[in-house]
Design an enzyme around this catalytic site. Structure first.
Site, PDB file in Angstrom:
ATOM      1  N   CYS A  87       0.832  -1.195   0.000  1.00 14.98           N
ATOM      2  CA  CYS A  87       0.000   0.000   0.000  1.00 14.98           C
ATOM      3  C   CYS A  87       0.875   1.256   0.000  1.00 14.98           C
ATOM      4  CB  CYS A  87      -0.978  -0.051   1.169  1.00 14.98           C
ATOM      5  SG  CYS A  87      -2.385   1.048   0.950  1.00 14.98           S
ATOM      6  N   HIS A 195      -3.593  -5.713   0.748  1.00 17.10           N
ATOM      7  CA  HIS A 195      -2.977  -5.975   2.058  1.00 17.10           C
ATOM      8  C   HIS A 195      -2.971  -7.455   2.435  1.00 17.10           C
ATOM      9  CE1 HIS A 195      -2.541  -1.847   3.639  1.00 17.10           C
ATOM     10  NE2 HIS A 195      -3.565  -1.570   2.870  1.00 17.10           N
ATOM     11  N   GLU A 197      -1.250  -8.792   4.750  1.00 18.68           N
ATOM     12  CA  GLU A 197      -1.094  -8.922   6.213  1.00 18.68           C
ATOM     13  C   GLU A 197      -2.427  -8.810   6.934  1.00 18.68           C
ATOM     14  OE1 GLU A 197      -0.774  -6.216   4.587  1.00 18.68           O
ATOM     15  OE2 GLU A 197      -0.947  -4.411   5.806  1.00 18.68           O
TER      16      GLU A 197
END
Lengths: 224, 77
Positions: A87, A195, A197
């Protein structure tokens, strides 16, 4: 595995990324503040996290890219250390010149915050080895400036060299050729807007991101 | 001395903000707005004698992203 996560003023995914690194590797990453001029010795992996570094002033990632620590990150990348920018981290890596192109304002001008379908374009990289070629996965996105732009020659080269890691499988932000994540020419730097994660535990609502980190640890162990 | 740096998107690079402004102007009833491009104006207060080359380097290194943007420098004595 020895890892670090870079922290800028305005980073907000740094702790999530650290949790993901620790979950798959068993060792806690060093959190490195943007004013540092040197990184810890012997790093295998550096994470450049999401967020709004320096309040997105001037351009997203522009100020962070000129911070002292990013010179050390660029030097480490040149030595072959793996770098994952997510990002805002992707924006920082393009502004640093570690990855080609730029992330512009989303074509629809709106901030986009939802789960999106992605396809794995290159499943041979150290970052994507646990995915199948063409596999469809779902990661969350949360960005205002995720509209990937590069000139036609650069886009052609990225595709010919297998450097498009992920593409959007749906319309998200106007990115050229639906590019969601790209690799550098050596294959040790990945920048991506979605994302991974944020989808590593069942409680997150999905676990598609976990394999990215697992594959990365596996590649690093094989290299060591 | 002062310098003004105008940063604009290169032609051919889609400008979503410009498009949104254009649509807003149309919504307000202004006809004949054929295109809008939004850019940035950065004003620098500089020590006298700062060279053009230095100002250009500032643009290259930080103020503009030359992948997507052009810049123009205006110096005011």
């Amino acid at each position: 595995m020895k890892s670090a996560v870079i922290v800028f003023p305005g980073s907000n995914c740094d702790r999530d990324l650290a949790v993901a690194f620790e979950a798959v590797s068993g060792s806690r990453p060093a959190m490195v503040w943007h004013r540092e001029t040197e990184l810890p010795d012997g790093l295998d992996l550096i994470g450049v996290p999401g967020g709004f570094s320096y309040g997105d002033y001037l351009r997203s990632g522009a100020m962070a890219a000129r911070s002292p620590v990013m010179q050390a990150v660029a030097q480490a990348a040149a030595r072959g250390t793996f770098v994952l920018g997510i990002c805002n981290g992707f924006q920082v890596l393009t502004e640093t010149g570690l990855l080609p192109g730029a992330l512009m304002r989303n074509a629809g001008t709106h901030f986009v915050c939802r789960d999106v379908a992605l396809t794995v374009d290159n499943s041979q990289s150290a970052f994507t080895s646990r995915y199948g070629a063409g596999e469809q996965i779902s990661f969350p996105v949360a960005h205002h400036d995720g509209n990937y732009f590069a000139d036609v020659q650069t886009l052609d080269r990225l595709e010919q060299e297998g450097r498009v890691a992920f593409r959007y499988a749906e319309s998200v932000n106007g990115s050229a050729r639906n590019i969601a994540g790209i690799l550098n020419d050596a294959g040790n730097v990945l920048g991506m807007m979605p994302h991974p994660e944020r989808v590593i535990e069942k409680a997150h609502g999905g676990t598609d991101g976990r394999r990215l980190f697992e594959g990365l640890v596996e590649s690093l162990m094989a290299k060591a | 001395m002062k310098a003004r740096v105008f940063v604009t998107l290169k032609s051919g690079v889609l400008d979503p903000q410009g498009k949104a402004i254009q649509h807003a102007l149309e919504g307000l009833g202004f006809g004949g707005v054929n295109d809008v491009r939004a850019g940035k104006l950065i004003e620098l207060e500089l020590a006298d004698g700062t060279s053009d080359a230095d100002i250009d380097a500032m643009c290259q290194k930080l103020l503009a992203n030359t992948v997507i943007e052009n810049y123009r420098i205006e110096t005011v004595a």
